[in-house]
Design an enzyme around this catalytic site. Structure first.
Site, mmCIF file in Angstrom:
data_model
loop_
_atom_site.group_PDB
_atom_site.id
_atom_site.type_symbol
_atom_site.label_atom_id
_atom_site.label_comp_id
_atom_site.label_asym_id
_atom_site.label_seq_id
_atom_site.Cartn_x
_atom_site.Cartn_y
_atom_site.Cartn_z
ATOM 1 N N LYS A 274 9.183 -0.699 -2.259
ATOM 2 C CA LYS A 274 8.079 -1.673 -2.321
ATOM 3 C C LYS A 274 8.381 -2.709 -3.399
ATOM 4 O O LYS A 274 8.582 -2.370 -4.567
ATOM 5 C CB LYS A 274 6.766 -0.942 -2.630
ATOM 6 C CG LYS A 274 5.569 -1.880 -2.876
ATOM 7 C CD LYS A 274 4.267 -1.102 -3.101
ATOM 8 C CE LYS A 274 3.132 -2.036 -3.547
ATOM 9 N NZ LYS A 274 1.873 -1.320 -3.821
ATOM 10 N N ASP A 279 0.634 -7.730 -8.007
ATOM 11 C CA ASP A 279 -0.448 -7.297 -7.121
ATOM 12 C C ASP A 279 -1.797 -7.583 -7.771
ATOM 13 O O ASP A 279 -2.308 -6.790 -8.556
ATOM 14 C CB ASP A 279 -0.296 -5.791 -6.827
ATOM 15 C CG ASP A 279 -1.394 -5.270 -5.902
ATOM 16 O OD1 ASP A 279 -2.123 -6.099 -5.321
ATOM 17 O OD2 ASP A 279 -1.493 -4.031 -5.753
ATOM 18 N N LYS A 286 -8.553 -7.108 -7.960
ATOM 19 C CA LYS A 286 -8.637 -6.007 -8.916
ATOM 20 C C LYS A 286 -9.421 -6.430 -10.159
ATOM 21 O O LYS A 286 -9.489 -7.617 -10.476
ATOM 22 C CB LYS A 286 -7.213 -5.617 -9.369
ATOM 23 C CG LYS A 286 -6.411 -4.868 -8.340
ATOM 24 C CD LYS A 286 -5.020 -4.558 -8.872
ATOM 25 C CE LYS A 286 -4.176 -3.830 -7.832
ATOM 26 N NZ LYS A 286 -4.680 -2.494 -7.485
ATOM 27 N N ASP A 297 4.510 -3.499 -9.867
ATOM 28 C CA ASP A 297 4.324 -3.056 -8.488
ATOM 29 C C ASP A 297 5.591 -3.246 -7.635
ATOM 30 O O ASP A 297 5.570 -3.002 -6.438
ATOM 31 C CB ASP A 297 3.129 -3.795 -7.862
ATOM 32 C CG ASP A 297 2.378 -2.948 -6.847
ATOM 33 O OD1 ASP A 297 2.598 -1.727 -6.810
ATOM 34 O OD2 ASP A 297 1.588 -3.524 -6.076
ATOM 35 N N ASP A 356 -6.164 -5.092 -0.983
ATOM 36 C CA ASP A 356 -5.440 -4.460 -2.093
ATOM 37 C C ASP A 356 -4.563 -3.287 -1.616
ATOM 38 O O ASP A 356 -3.737 -2.780 -2.358
ATOM 39 C CB ASP A 356 -6.434 -3.990 -3.159
ATOM 40 C CG ASP A 356 -5.777 -3.719 -4.501
ATOM 41 O OD1 ASP A 356 -4.596 -4.087 -4.656
ATOM 42 O OD2 ASP A 356 -6.451 -3.154 -5.383
ATOM 43 N N GLU A 358 -1.972 -3.356 0.076
ATOM 44 C CA GLU A 358 -0.941 -4.247 0.625
ATOM 45 C C GLU A 358 0.443 -3.616 0.699
ATOM 46 O O GLU A 358 1.273 -4.039 1.494
ATOM 47 C CB GLU A 358 -0.872 -5.532 -0.221
ATOM 48 C CG GLU A 358 0.021 -5.471 -1.467
ATOM 49 C CD GLU A 358 -0.415 -4.438 -2.502
ATOM 50 O OE1 GLU A 358 -1.595 -4.044 -2.471
ATOM 51 O OE2 GLU A 358 0.429 -4.021 -3.318
ATOM 52 N N ARG A 360 1.454 -0.738 1.819
ATOM 53 C CA ARG A 360 1.714 -0.153 3.146
ATOM 54 C C ARG A 360 1.923 -1.235 4.189
ATOM 55 O O ARG A 360 2.629 -1.045 5.174
ATOM 56 C CB ARG A 360 0.572 0.806 3.519
ATOM 57 C CG ARG A 360 -0.783 0.154 3.575
ATOM 58 C CD ARG A 360 -1.934 1.158 3.489
ATOM 59 N NE ARG A 360 -2.250 1.532 2.108
ATOM 60 C CZ ARG A 360 -3.196 2.391 1.767
ATOM 61 N NH1 ARG A 360 -3.916 2.992 2.695
ATOM 62 N NH2 ARG A 360 -3.418 2.675 0.495
HETATM 63 N N1 BES Z 1 -0.205 -1.175 -6.447
HETATM 64 C C1 BES Z 1 -1.422 -0.514 -6.151
HETATM 65 C C2 BES Z 1 -1.383 0.966 -6.520
HETATM 66 C C3 BES Z 1 -1.563 1.287 -7.973
HETATM 67 C C4 BES Z 1 -2.806 1.233 -8.557
HETATM 68 C C5 BES Z 1 -0.502 1.722 -8.720
HETATM 69 C C6 BES Z 1 -2.975 1.575 -9.879
HETATM 70 C C7 BES Z 1 -0.669 2.085 -10.040
HETATM 71 C C8 BES Z 1 -1.908 2.005 -10.629
HETATM 72 C C9 BES Z 1 -1.749 -0.594 -4.661
HETATM 73 O O1 BES Z 1 -1.322 -1.750 -4.040
HETATM 74 C C10 BES Z 1 -3.234 -0.550 -4.556
HETATM 75 O O2 BES Z 1 -3.853 -1.445 -5.013
HETATM 76 N N2 BES Z 1 -3.757 0.504 -3.944
HETATM 77 C C11 BES Z 1 -5.145 0.669 -3.812
HETATM 78 C C12 BES Z 1 -5.423 1.200 -2.430
HETATM 79 C C13 BES Z 1 -6.882 1.226 -2.068
HETATM 80 C C14 BES Z 1 -7.409 -0.182 -1.914
HETATM 81 C C15 BES Z 1 -7.057 1.992 -0.787
HETATM 82 C C16 BES Z 1 -5.632 1.647 -4.886
HETATM 83 O O3 BES Z 1 -4.911 2.621 -5.157
HETATM 84 O O4 BES Z 1 -6.673 1.397 -5.467
HETATM 85 ZN ZN ZN Z 2 0.280 -2.692 -4.866
HETATM 86 MN MN MN Z 3 -2.780 -3.297 -4.187
#
Ligand code: BES
Ligand code: ZN
Ligand code: MN
Length: 501
Positions: A274, A279, A286, A297, A356, A358, A360
């Site tokens: 990835k 992000d 966020k 990220d 968010d 994104e 996947r």
């Molecule tokens: N890059 C983030 C995952 C992440 C969050 C990594 C915090 C490390 C610390 C990912 O893109 C994301 O935002 N995931 C969301 C998914 C949710 C919207 C289903 C998450 O984990 O909040």
């Molecule tokens: Zn992310």
């Molecule tokens: Mn995200």
């Protein structure tokens, strides 16, 4: 770093600025410590009785011991003998290298790898020692206005004192460990670089640099038009929210024909990383507090590039493909909106309920692209979910796979490299949560089991081959005071590849 080996026979005659010898708790000397003790008329025995408790990772420096050629003898605490392990050994090597760095030494010698550990080989121990030294000498200054040259570690060489009969295996381990350390260094620096410098374009250039540096590596960097031509509608839907140009990076490491393993029919291992260089969350933005950390990220992508550097340096006789979808996730007038439906390269449609989620969306198209290599296995590496951090913290990466053999191979590689993963479930029952009324699937599955439903989403694009997913959201970087990239899971991935030989 440079590493070499030296025989343990004449330890007291080793000319070095600092000689590391291990001491267990309760005054138990290792053979190397005992040798130095006898050469110096019992200088160590007195000290370990009174002022050195040999807690793991602690050091005590003794200067100018009589009968000892080394300028300093560094006692390194190893804790209780019955609890000694590869982890304690690695921490001890790291503590010694960190001491050498803080004392501004250019070289040192260590006897720690010669201490036996049940179930481990000299090759494994020297490999871990070299990785630990790489960790201790890591220094980031890529975005400092005027990098302070004096702040850069001066430590350039560590001599490992081992039995002469172990020299060949020890050197092999040091070579492997040094390559892994170099791969981690690249991964860490890319992770630590800010999003305005480490862009998708920069990741592409970094891959091209690897191509120029190593004959075994071939790289193709695709731009927005080429990504469109591939039909990667899901990846592009994330990319189109940003002014920053996206890249799809394809790396290939090829075995030299002469060295090619007998099993010609086996396809390559494909590593998918990835590469979200920032992000923000997009329209589902966020919170501000630690948003800066979302420059990390792209640590999955960085681990693929780091693994390629290590692979190429070692000229491993195997075919490996690296795939990196890379873009920013930003809110804008052209960004994805909640409720939008996009069509992935596989033809499956996706309802974006949260912009968010994104990672996947960009990985699914890379997983479809991976099919063309007829891979023997595909491993994707992604800072995918906050839920994985909640589940496993910063100790274990989350490992998801329906293939027990592949999962076990990755878990084993993690244990051997001290870069561990924990297997998580991937039952079909969780797929229910991804149901959408308006597309083939939704991109989120609600709060329960967030790391699992993210893996379930990816699994729908990885049906054509053996596949595993590593969620490194908790392990790829540290927040807070020690904020920075860790270089994980380069050690696990490299160990996994080394174990295929
Ligand atoms: N890059 C983030 C995952 C992440 C969050 C990594 C915090 C490390 C610390 C990912 O893109 C994301 O935002 N995931 C969301 C998914 C949710 C919207 C289903 C998450 O984990 O909040
Ligand atoms: Zn992310
Ligand atoms: Mn995200």
């Amino acid at each position: 770093m440079e590493f070499s080996t030296h025989s343990t026979a004449s330890l007291h005659q080793v000319k070095t600025a600092a000689l590391a010898v291990g001491v267990f708790a309760e005054g138990v000397l290792t053979p190397a410590a005992d040798l130095i003790d006898r050469a110096s008329n019992g200088a160590l025995r007195t000290v370990v009785k009174t002022e050195f408790r040999a807690r793991p990772g602690t050091t005590l420096v003794l200067r100018s011991l009589p009968g000892v050629a080394a300028q300093r003898v560094v006692l390194v605490g190893l804790g209780k003998q019955e609890e000694y392990s590869a982890r304690v050994h690695s921490n001890a090597e790291q503590a010694f290298a960190a001491y050498c760095v803080s004392a501004q030494l250019t070289e040192g010698a260590s006897t720690l790898a010669s201490i036996p550990i049940e179930g481990s080989t000299i090759r494994a121990r020297t490999r871990l020692a070299a990785v630990a030294a790489g960790h201790a000498t890591y220094h980031y200054d890529a975005s400092l206005g005027k990098p302070d040259r004096d702040a850069r570690p001066k430590l350039k060489k560590i001599v490992h004192c081992i039995e002469r009969s172990d020299a060949t295996q020890a050197q092999a381990g040091l070579r492997e460990g040094n390559a892994i350390a170099n791969g981690m260094e690249l991964a860490r620096t890319l992770g630590n670089m800010p999003g305005n410098l480490c862009t998708p374009t920069y990741l592409g250039e970094t891959a091209k640099k690897l191509e120029r540096a190593y004959k075994s590596v071939k790289v193709q960097v695709m731009d927005r038009k080429q990504i469109e031509a591939l039909g990667m509608g899901s990846f592009l839907s994330v990319a189109r929210g940003s002014q920053e140009a996206p890249r799809f990076i394809v790396l290939r490491h090829s075995a030299k024909p002469a060295k090619k393993p007998a099993k010609e029919a086996d396809g390559p291992v494909v590593l998918v990383g990835k590469g979200i260089t920032f992000d923000s969350g997009g329209i589902s933005i966020k919170p501000a507090a630690t948003m800066d950390e979302m420059k990390f990220d792209m640590c999955g992508a960085a681990s693929v590039l780091g693994t390629f550097r290590a692979l190429a340096e070692l000229e491993l006789p195997m075919d490996v493909v690296g795939l990196i979808p890379s873009c920013e996730n930003m809110p804008s007038g052209t960004a994805n909106k909640p409720g939008d439906v996009v069509t992935s390269m596989s033809g499956q449609t996706i309802e974006i309920l949260n912009t968010d989620a994104e990672g996947r969306l960009i990985l699914c198209d890379a997983l479809t692209y991976a099919e063309r290599f007829k891979p023997s296995a595909v491993v994707d590496i992604a800072t995918l979910t906050g839920a994985c951090v909640v589940a496993l913290g910063n100790v274990n990466s989350g490992l998801f796979s329906k293939d027990d053999a592949l999962a076990d191979a990755l878990l084993k590689a993690g244990r051997e490299s001290l870069d561990t993963a924990w297997r998580m479930p991937l039952d079909d029952a969780y797929q229910e949560q991804l149901k959408s009324n308006f597309a083939d699937m939704a991109n989120i599955g609600g709060p329960p089991a967030g790391a699992v439903t993210a893996a379930c989403f990816l699994s729908r694009f990885a049906k054509a081959y053996r596949w595993a997913h590593l969620d490194i959201a908790g392990t790829a970087w540290r927040g807070g005071k020690e904020k920075g990239s860790t270089g994980r899971p380069v050690p696990m991935l490299m160990q996994f590849l080394l174990n295929q030989l």
